[in-house]
Design a protein around this motif. Structure first.
Motif, PDB file in Angstrom:
ATOM      1  N   LEU A  98       0.147  -6.311   5.329  1.00 15.78           N
ATOM      2  CA  LEU A  98       0.183  -5.237   4.326  1.00 15.78           C
ATOM      3  C   LEU A  98       1.442  -4.390   4.530  1.00 15.78           C
ATOM      4  O   LEU A  98       1.707  -3.904   5.624  1.00 15.78           O
ATOM      5  N   GLN A 119      -7.006  -5.142   8.843  1.00 19.21           N
ATOM      6  CA  GLN A 119      -7.574  -6.327   8.208  1.00 19.21           C
ATOM      7  C   GLN A 119      -6.509  -7.238   7.635  1.00 19.21           C
ATOM      8  O   GLN A 119      -6.736  -8.433   7.465  1.00 19.21           O
ATOM      9  N   ASN A 120      -5.379  -6.641   7.274  1.00 16.40           N
ATOM     10  CA  ASN A 120      -4.284  -7.441   6.720  1.00 16.40           C
ATOM     11  C   ASN A 120      -2.969  -6.949   7.319  1.00 16.40           C
ATOM     12  O   ASN A 120      -2.289  -6.112   6.744  1.00 16.40           O
ATOM     13  N   LEU A 142      -7.268  -0.729   6.668  1.00 18.87           N
ATOM     14  CA  LEU A 142      -6.826  -1.804   5.769  1.00 18.87           C
ATOM     15  C   LEU A 142      -5.704  -2.624   6.406  1.00 18.87           C
ATOM     16  O   LEU A 142      -5.645  -3.845   6.254  1.00 18.87           O
ATOM     17  N   LYS A 143      -4.844  -1.949   7.145  1.00 19.16           N
ATOM     18  CA  LYS A 143      -3.723  -2.630   7.810  1.00 19.16           C
ATOM     19  C   LYS A 143      -4.246  -3.571   8.904  1.00 19.16           C
ATOM     20  O   LYS A 143      -3.712  -4.658   9.112  1.00 19.16           O
ATOM     21  N   LYS A 198      -9.384  -5.775  -4.229  1.00 19.95           N
ATOM     22  CA  LYS A 198      -8.423  -5.472  -5.278  1.00 19.95           C
ATOM     23  C   LYS A 198      -8.931  -6.004  -6.612  1.00 19.95           C
ATOM     24  O   LYS A 198      -9.409  -7.128  -6.687  1.00 19.95           O
ATOM     25  N   LEU A 239       0.855  -1.200   0.000  1.00 17.66           N
ATOM     26  CA  LEU A 239       0.000   0.000   0.000  1.00 17.66           C
ATOM     27  C   LEU A 239       0.883   1.239   0.000  1.00 17.66           C
ATOM     28  O   LEU A 239       1.816   1.347   0.799  1.00 17.66           O
ATOM     29  N   VAL A 247      -2.351  -1.074  -3.679  1.00 17.32           N
ATOM     30  CA  VAL A 247      -3.374  -0.127  -3.208  1.00 17.32           C
ATOM     31  C   VAL A 247      -2.697   1.220  -3.010  1.00 17.32           C
ATOM     32  O   VAL A 247      -1.599   1.286  -2.460  1.00 17.32           O
ATOM     33  N   GLU A 307     -13.204  -2.611   2.920  1.00 17.96           N
ATOM     34  CA  GLU A 307     -12.657  -3.956   3.037  1.00 17.96           C
ATOM     35  C   GLU A 307     -11.367  -4.049   2.233  1.00 17.96           C
ATOM     36  O   GLU A 307     -11.247  -3.449   1.175  1.00 17.96           O
ATOM     37  N   ILE A 308     -10.431  -4.823   2.733  1.00 21.78           N
ATOM     38  CA  ILE A 308      -9.153  -5.000   2.042  1.00 21.78           C
ATOM     39  C   ILE A 308      -9.309  -5.878   0.797  1.00 21.78           C
ATOM     40  O   ILE A 308      -8.518  -5.836  -0.127  1.00 21.78           O
ATOM     41  N   CYS A 309     -10.417  -6.631   0.762  1.00 25.28           N
ATOM     42  CA  CYS A 309     -10.562  -7.699  -0.231  1.00 25.28           C
ATOM     43  C   CYS A 309     -10.589  -7.246  -1.675  1.00 25.28           C
ATOM     44  O   CYS A 309     -10.299  -7.993  -2.578  1.00 25.28           O
TER      45      CYS A 309
END
Ligand SMILES: Cc1cc2nc3c(=O)[nH]c(=O)nc-3n(C[C@H](O)[C@H](O)[C@H](O)COP(=O)(O)O)c2cc1C
Length: 195
Positions: free
Chosen positions: A35, A31-32, A28-29, A194, A3, A76, A190-192
């Motif tokens: 990242l 959630q993942n 986002l971080k 992409k 990101l 991202v 949501e990070i999903c």
């Protein structure tokens, strides 16, 4: 997943776009946790204007290449965008001038320009003093979000999301409710997604 977090407001701790962009990155971080985040502050570390020398084939292009590689490597890109004088800050424009590069992020073809920057997700955190929402009389004068939608589309980005806080200069109450609405929208990201 990588990101790239860009800040471009000149208002430091008073900036709303910086708060929103940081909240997006944090969301986002969370959630993942794996990242990888790179932060570029275009105000504390301004880029020089693009000049003709930068376009020469033999140009050392140290500045431009670093900025471009950072963009190319990112899955991202989260950008804090402040509306200044109906457009983006000159610091952000200087960054755009370094990432819109023929043969790298787009190319010319016999059928017209073709974007090469697919598979990237761009999220804009936009802060505006007035109310430029669609349908409002000020809307046609908004050239920050509108410009960024056009230029990212030009280089092939198809997944662009906008979280905007409007009317920040109208009153303290309006500022707080717009900021809170934007934070609520961020809490659903949501990070999903992409593409
Ligand atoms: C130099 C300057 C120019 C501005 N121009 C506009 C403008 O054209 N339209 C507007 O609605 N607000 C304008 N504003 C208000 C900003 O959009 C508002 O302060 C917003 O919060 C800026 O984002 P930031 O808080 O992240 O810096 C301007 C503010 C500054 C400092």
């Amino acid at each position: 997943m990588k990101l790239l977090h860009i800040d471009s407001s000149i208002l430091g701790d008073e900036s709303v776009s910086r708060v929103l962009a940081a909240a997006i990155v944090q969301r986002l971080k969370k959630q993942n946790p794996a990242l990888e985040v790179v932060h570029r502050d275009l105000v504390t570390r301004p880029l020089p204007h693009l000049t003709a020398d930068d376009l020469l084939p033999a140009a050392p292009a140290v500045t431009g290449e670093g900025v471009l590689s950072e963009f190319l490597a990112a899955d991202v890109i989260v950008i804090g965008v402040a509306l200044y004088n109906l457009g983006v800050s000159s610091q952000l424009k200087a960054w755009i001038d370094r990432i819109v590069v023929p043969g790298r992020t787009f190319r010319y073809t016999p059928h017209g320009p073709e974007g090469l920057s697919r598979n990237k997700r761009v999220i804009l955190a936009v802060a505006r003093g007035g109310n430029y929402r669609t349908g409002n009389s000020l809307a046609p004068g908004e050239h920050a979000e509108a410009y960024l939608r056009s230029i990212f589309g030009f280089i092939g980005v198809t997944k662009l999301e906008v979280i905007a806080a409007d009317g920040l200069a109208i009153s303290e109450a309006q500022k707080e409710s717009s900021r809170q609405a934007a934070m609520n929208a961020i809490s659903t990201l949501e990070i999903c997604c992409k593409v």
